[in-house]
Write a protein that holds these residues in place. Structure first.
Motif, short mmCIF file in Angstrom:
data_model
loop_
_atom_site.label_atom_id
_atom_site.label_comp_id
_atom_site.label_asym_id
_atom_site.label_seq_id
_atom_site.Cartn_x
_atom_site.Cartn_y
_atom_site.Cartn_z
N LYS A 262 15.81 0.71 1.77
CA LYS A 262 15.59 2.15 1.65
C LYS A 262 15.66 2.48 0.16
CE LYS A 262 17.57 6.69 2.73
NZ LYS A 262 18.64 7.44 3.45
N TYR A 263 14.53 2.95 -0.39
CA TYR A 263 14.40 3.23 -1.81
C TYR A 263 14.30 4.73 -1.97
CZ TYR A 263 13.20 1.30 -6.45
OH TYR A 263 13.20 0.90 -7.76
N ASP A 264 15.31 5.35 -2.62
CA ASP A 264 15.56 6.78 -2.47
C ASP A 264 15.46 7.54 -3.79
OD1 ASP A 264 16.22 9.10 -1.15
OD2 ASP A 264 18.37 8.69 -1.05
N TRP A 265 14.53 8.48 -3.85
CA TRP A 265 14.34 9.44 -4.93
C TRP A 265 13.13 10.27 -4.52
CZ3 TRP A 265 11.26 5.47 -4.36
CH2 TRP A 265 10.03 5.40 -4.99
N PRO A 266 12.79 11.36 -5.20
CA PRO A 266 11.56 12.07 -4.83
C PRO A 266 10.36 11.17 -5.12
CG PRO A 266 13.01 13.47 -6.12
CD PRO A 266 13.55 12.08 -6.23
N ILE A 267 9.74 10.64 -4.10
CA ILE A 267 8.83 9.50 -4.19
C ILE A 267 7.69 9.74 -5.19
CG2 ILE A 267 7.40 7.91 -2.87
CD1 ILE A 267 8.77 9.09 -0.32
N ASP A 268 7.49 8.78 -6.10
CA ASP A 268 6.30 8.78 -6.94
C ASP A 268 5.63 7.41 -6.84
OD1 ASP A 268 6.84 7.02 -9.48
OD2 ASP A 268 8.67 8.18 -9.21
N VAL A 269 4.34 7.36 -7.13
CA VAL A 269 3.56 6.15 -6.92
C VAL A 269 3.92 5.06 -7.93
CG1 VAL A 269 1.22 5.19 -6.87
CG2 VAL A 269 1.69 7.41 -5.82
N ILE A 270 4.19 5.44 -9.18
CA ILE A 270 4.45 4.44 -10.22
C ILE A 270 5.65 3.56 -9.88
CG2 ILE A 270 5.18 4.13 -12.62
CD1 ILE A 270 3.54 6.61 -13.33
N HIS A 271 6.76 4.17 -9.51
CA HIS A 271 7.96 3.38 -9.21
C HIS A 271 7.86 2.71 -7.84
CE1 HIS A 271 9.41 6.00 -12.48
NE2 HIS A 271 10.14 4.95 -12.79
N THR A 272 7.09 3.31 -6.93
CA THR A 272 6.82 2.65 -5.65
C THR A 272 6.08 1.34 -5.87
OG1 THR A 272 6.74 4.75 -4.44
CG2 THR A 272 5.63 2.87 -3.45
N ASP A 285 10.20 -11.40 3.85
CA ASP A 285 9.66 -10.11 4.24
C ASP A 285 10.79 -9.07 4.25
OD1 ASP A 285 7.16 -11.18 4.54
OD2 ASP A 285 7.29 -11.40 6.72
N ILE A 286 10.66 -8.07 3.39
CA ILE A 286 11.62 -6.97 3.32
C ILE A 286 10.86 -5.69 3.60
CG2 ILE A 286 13.24 -5.69 1.88
CD1 ILE A 286 13.81 -8.25 0.36
N VAL A 287 11.18 -5.00 4.69
CA VAL A 287 10.54 -3.73 5.00
C VAL A 287 10.86 -2.74 3.89
CG1 VAL A 287 10.50 -1.78 6.61
CG2 VAL A 287 10.57 -4.13 7.49
N PHE A 288 9.82 -2.15 3.33
CA PHE A 288 9.96 -1.24 2.18
C PHE A 288 9.83 0.19 2.69
CE2 PHE A 288 8.03 -0.11 -2.24
CZ PHE A 288 9.24 0.42 -2.64
N SER A 289 10.96 0.91 2.71
CA SER A 289 11.03 2.26 3.24
C SER A 289 11.31 3.24 2.12
CB SER A 289 12.13 2.34 4.31
OG SER A 289 12.33 3.66 4.75
N LEU A 290 10.37 4.17 1.89
CA LEU A 290 10.49 5.14 0.80
C LEU A 290 11.19 6.41 1.26
CD1 LEU A 290 6.83 4.88 -0.57
CD2 LEU A 290 8.84 3.59 -1.33
N SER A 291 12.04 6.93 0.39
CA SER A 291 12.75 8.17 0.68
C SER A 291 12.96 8.87 -0.66
CB SER A 291 14.09 7.85 1.33
OG SER A 291 14.84 9.00 1.59
N ASN A 292 12.70 10.16 -0.77
CA ASN A 292 12.43 11.14 0.27
C ASN A 292 11.35 12.11 -0.20
OD1 ASN A 292 13.75 13.68 -1.04
ND2 ASN A 292 15.31 12.11 -1.25
N SER A 293 10.97 13.06 0.65
CA SER A 293 10.06 14.15 0.31
C SER A 293 8.74 13.67 -0.27
CB SER A 293 10.74 15.12 -0.67
OG SER A 293 11.93 15.64 -0.13
N GLY A 294 8.05 12.81 0.51
CA GLY A 294 6.76 12.33 0.07
C GLY A 294 5.73 13.44 -0.04
#
Length: 511
Positions: A262-272, A285-294
């Protein structure tokens, strides 16, 4: 005299306890609609599993029924093995393609089988992840002991035999940077992260972890960037450091055996993109889950880089209105997801945040959810219809029978885990009742009618435009009660839905 083994004794004691509970539930607890699982085996969970070439295959066949159960698999590739006692499939597949298998489970009461595919390719999480995350129960007060205890509770409660697999450590585990990879290590509350992950895996479960590209997390623990090469940051705050440790942390997580981030901050594409590349560089294989407020404008990019992304701020256990401007209610979130539907597909999931059923607390004090029983049925039904990740946030050591029934209805969970991976959309309304329709892999449809009003409402289904099923309806099944609706007549039959409640149906139609 009839001799009973341990499993039969456990089954009869459970049945006896449930009969007593049902006799008094009208006074003490909501009535569970979910029927008891039979003594004979039933193989649950998805019909498909995705893995990248060369990454470890780790899949534990979820099955109910009285143990011991013997597991067998037809057409299992020689590179894989299955533990006949537990149903754990392990090994490594390097060749791309789809491997068509038949899973089999047998006990003294009968047998079951299920068609199952392992797809070796670029996508994982081909159905929405199911599991648990620590934040809504324990907040930043998590410890290694609490995580281990929760993992054991996942198994003891039976949730793992219905497809719940991930045990995710949220914010609060992070210590200093050290070790071979100069990755974040556990703090004093997590003295041995490797041993913790091993314990989770030995229980047949998967381990998840939390981080952020900021210098510090929301709870002011160390993040994924810093001001120096040794990981120091000057002041806790929500900002990106001059030096990124994305590669370091990804290598450390892979070495520990982590399965979910779980990768947590106001999601931006660059850091994703930065973290996505770091995760993919390791043969795990590590499920990559973005958080939050996409942002909806970035949804297409999220789908190329991650397995799931938060579409909202944080959920709270209220039905109508959130607690603050960053907290949102179940209905505020759940009924506003239509615009995200085009971006949901196998391996790519819109995430409306965790489930707020059971006992919650966000750290200070555990308490029952404020949602009514009908609101909880709506919550689970809607998240299943939305093909959302089903991540529990409750204390698994404090599950009552109602909550267990709510979370272990396999016909309802099958809607979420459907192989087609389509997200339901609102197809019509009748006053306060909203109809949501979800096409399924077998050609049928899931149809949910939600009463968003404050009083019970009766509706007919004689206007096909309400829900958009083409053709003549030939069969209709109530999924919560796991019963066909006998002699259903679309022109005459009516449904009465309690306030904030739901009727969840599976519908078959002919052209």
């Amino acid at each position: 005299m009839l001799k009973l083994n341990f499993f039969m004794k456990k089954y009869l004691l459970t049945l006896f306890a449930s009969l007593i509970l049902n006799a008094t539930s009208a006074q003490n607890l909501p009535v569970s609609l979910t029927p008891f699982a039979p003594s004979s085996p039933r193989i649950n969970g998805p019909a498909v599993f995705g893995v990248r070439p060369g990454s470890p295959v780790i899949y534990n066949i979820p099955a109910t029924g009285i143990r011991p159960i013997k597991f067998e698999i037809e057409n299992l590739p020689k590179e894989l093995t299955v533990d006949v006692a537990t149903g754990m499939i392990t090994g490594t597949l390097k060749a791309r393609g789809e491997y068509a298998l038949t899973l089999k489970a047998t006990n003294q009461f009968g047998s079951a089988q299920k068609k199952f595919s392992i797809i070796v390719g670029d996508r994982i999480a081909l159905t929405p992840p199911m599991g648990w995350s620590s934040w809504n129960a324990f907040g930043e007060t998590i410890t290694q002991e609490k995580i281990e205890q929760t993992a054991r509770a996942m198994v003891k409660s039976g949730l793992s035999q219905h497809g719940f697999a991930y045990i995710n450590m949220d914010d609060g585990w992070q210590g200093k940077r050290a070790g071979k990879y100069m990755g974040l290590q556990g703090n004093e509350k997590f003295p041995n992260m490797g041993a913790l992950v091993d314990t989770i895996h030995k229980l047949g479960l998967k381990a998840g972890i939390y981080s952020t590209p900021w210098e510090t997390s929301y709870a002011k623990f160390a993040g994924g960037s810093a001001e120096t090469t040794t990981g120091e940051w000057k002041k806790a705050g929500n900002k990106f450091g001059a030096i990124s440790f994305a590669k370091n942390d990804a290598m450390q997580w892979a070495a520990w055996g982590i399965d979910y981030l779980k990768y947590d901050w106001p999601i931006d594409v660059i850091h994703t993109e930065e973290m996505s590349k770091a995760l993919h560089a390791n043969k795990r294989d590590i499920v990559f889950s973005l958080s939050n407020s996409g942002k909806i404008a970035d949804a297409e990019a999220y789908g190329k880089l991650a397995e799931s992304w938060r579409t909202t701020g944080d959920i709270y256990d209220s039905w109508q209105q959130g607690e603050a401007f960053w907290h949102f209610s179940v209905s505020e979130i759940g009924f506003s997801q239509d615009k995200w539907a085009p971006y949901a597909a196998p391996g790519h999931w819109n995430d409306p945040d965790m489930l707020v059923v059971g006992q919650l607390g966000w750290g200070p004090k555990i308490k029952p959810t404020r949602l009514t029983a009908d609101e909880q049925y709506s919550h689970i039904s809607l998240w299943c219809m939305l093909s959302a990740p089903l991540i529990l946030g409750c204390d698994l050591d404090k599950l009552d029978d109602f909550t267990i029934g709510l979370l272990t209805n396999d016909e309802v969970l099958d809607i979420n885990q459907d192989k087609l991976g389509k997200q339901a959309i609102r197809t019509g309304s009748n006053g306060p009742i909203d109809f949501f329709l979800k096409p399924l892999f077998d050609g049928a449809f899931a149809l949910a009618a939600f009463n968003r009003g404050d009083v019970a409402k009766t509706t007919t289904l004689n206007k096909v435009s309400f829900f958009g099923v083409s053709g003549k309806i030939t069969r209709m099944r109530d999924l919560w009660r796991q019963q066909d609706i006998a002699e259903f007549n679309i022109d005459k039959s009516t449904l009465t839905i309690p306030p904030h409640g739901v009727i969840l149906l599976k519908v078959w139609a002919s052209n």
